[in-house]
Design a protein around this motif. Structure first.
Motif, mmCIF file in Angstrom:
data_model
loop_
_atom_site.group_PDB
_atom_site.id
_atom_site.type_symbol
_atom_site.label_atom_id
_atom_site.label_comp_id
_atom_site.label_asym_id
_atom_site.label_seq_id
_atom_site.Cartn_x
_atom_site.Cartn_y
_atom_site.Cartn_z
ATOM 1 N N SER A 134 0.866 -1.174 0.000
ATOM 2 C CA SER A 134 0.000 0.000 0.000
ATOM 3 C C SER A 134 0.905 1.227 0.000
ATOM 4 O O SER A 134 1.983 1.217 0.595
ATOM 5 C CB SER A 134 -0.952 0.008 1.207
ATOM 6 O OG SER A 134 -0.226 0.118 2.410
ATOM 7 N N VAL A 135 0.454 2.242 -0.676
ATOM 8 C CA VAL A 135 1.253 3.443 -0.868
ATOM 9 C C VAL A 135 0.493 4.630 -0.275
ATOM 10 O O VAL A 135 -0.693 4.818 -0.582
ATOM 11 C CB VAL A 135 1.532 3.693 -2.369
ATOM 12 C CG1 VAL A 135 2.380 4.939 -2.564
ATOM 13 C CG2 VAL A 135 2.206 2.479 -2.998
ATOM 14 N N SER A 136 1.163 5.408 0.555
ATOM 15 C CA SER A 136 0.561 6.640 1.070
ATOM 16 C C SER A 136 1.340 7.816 0.498
ATOM 17 O O SER A 136 2.560 7.753 0.312
ATOM 18 C CB SER A 136 0.562 6.652 2.605
ATOM 19 O OG SER A 136 1.857 6.505 3.115
ATOM 20 N N TYR A 137 0.613 8.881 0.210
ATOM 21 C CA TYR A 137 1.172 10.048 -0.462
ATOM 22 C C TYR A 137 1.341 11.190 0.523
ATOM 23 O O TYR A 137 0.385 11.576 1.206
ATOM 24 C CB TYR A 137 0.248 10.483 -1.606
ATOM 25 C CG TYR A 137 0.220 9.482 -2.734
ATOM 26 C CD1 TYR A 137 0.943 9.728 -3.895
ATOM 27 C CD2 TYR A 137 -0.479 8.291 -2.632
ATOM 28 C CE1 TYR A 137 0.955 8.816 -4.922
ATOM 29 C CE2 TYR A 137 -0.476 7.368 -3.656
ATOM 30 C CZ TYR A 137 0.233 7.630 -4.789
ATOM 31 O OH TYR A 137 0.251 6.710 -5.814
ATOM 32 N N ASP A 138 2.547 11.759 0.564
ATOM 33 C CA ASP A 138 2.834 12.835 1.508
ATOM 34 C C ASP A 138 1.944 14.057 1.281
ATOM 35 O O ASP A 138 1.533 14.707 2.235
ATOM 36 C CB ASP A 138 4.303 13.246 1.411
ATOM 37 C CG ASP A 138 5.236 12.144 1.915
ATOM 38 O OD1 ASP A 138 4.797 11.301 2.716
ATOM 39 O OD2 ASP A 138 6.402 12.130 1.494
ATOM 40 N N GLN A 139 1.624 14.365 0.041
ATOM 41 C CA GLN A 139 0.842 15.571 -0.228
ATOM 42 C C GLN A 139 -0.631 15.411 0.158
ATOM 43 O O GLN A 139 -1.362 16.381 0.186
ATOM 44 C CB GLN A 139 0.963 15.995 -1.710
ATOM 45 C CG GLN A 139 0.231 15.123 -2.676
ATOM 46 C CD GLN A 139 1.068 13.979 -3.215
ATOM 47 O OE1 GLN A 139 2.066 13.612 -2.652
ATOM 48 N NE2 GLN A 139 0.645 13.408 -4.323
ATOM 49 N N LEU A 140 -1.061 14.197 0.480
ATOM 50 C CA LEU A 140 -2.460 13.964 0.845
ATOM 51 C C LEU A 140 -2.667 13.911 2.354
ATOM 52 O O LEU A 140 -3.767 13.667 2.826
ATOM 53 C CB LEU A 140 -2.966 12.670 0.213
ATOM 54 C CG LEU A 140 -2.932 12.627 -1.310
ATOM 55 C CD1 LEU A 140 -3.442 11.286 -1.807
ATOM 56 C CD2 LEU A 140 -3.760 13.761 -1.897
#
Length: 141
Positions: A134-140
């Motif tokens: 799973s990938v989490s995005y810093d800008q979100l």
């Protein structure tokens, strides 16, 4: 202090990631999907459900990349700051910082996005495969 993996395993996982990301960046999607267990899951965007199984992962990648088919952008995935943590069930939890660099012809490279990749790794008979990503995005955040 967390339990550490051997330096040999750490190096092998780094090589695994290097081969995996080069396959993805070069469009070898079938090869990329083979780096997952048969029932592995892959969630690369928070707004879509995880794809489960190699066929579903392949279909998700093809569908996602269709929007870029006429775009001459080259993407390069850079994995860094890898932390590997052995789990009770024998798997390894991997947390990696990832930057994706986009390069368009005659333009400066652009870093986008900045992410954290959360993997569960299985090592069976010396073979490294992903059970989940799973990938989490810093800008979100």
């Amino acid at each position: 202090m967390p339990t550490l993996v051997s330096s040999d395993l750490y190096t092998r996982v780094q090589q695994f990631y290097a081969h995996q990301m080069q396959a993805l960046d070069e469009g070898r999607l079938e090869e990329y999907t083979q780096t997952f267990t048969k029932d592995g899951s892959f969630q690369h965007s928070p707004d879509i459900a995880p794809a489960v199984g190699r066929d579903a992962i392949l279909e998700e990648l093809r569908s996602f990349l269709k929007k870029y088919q006429d775009d001459p952008t080259q993407r390069r995935h850079f994995f860094n700051q890898m932390v590997l943590e052995p789990q009770q069930d024998g798997s390894i939890r991997s947390t990696v910082y990832a930057l994706i660099v986009r390069v368009r012809p005659n333009e400066r490279p652009e870093v986008w996005p900045s992410t954290v990749v959360h993997d569960v790794i299985e090592v069976t008979d010396g073979e490294i495969l992903l059970r989940s990503r799973s990938v989490s995005y810093d800008q979100l955040v």
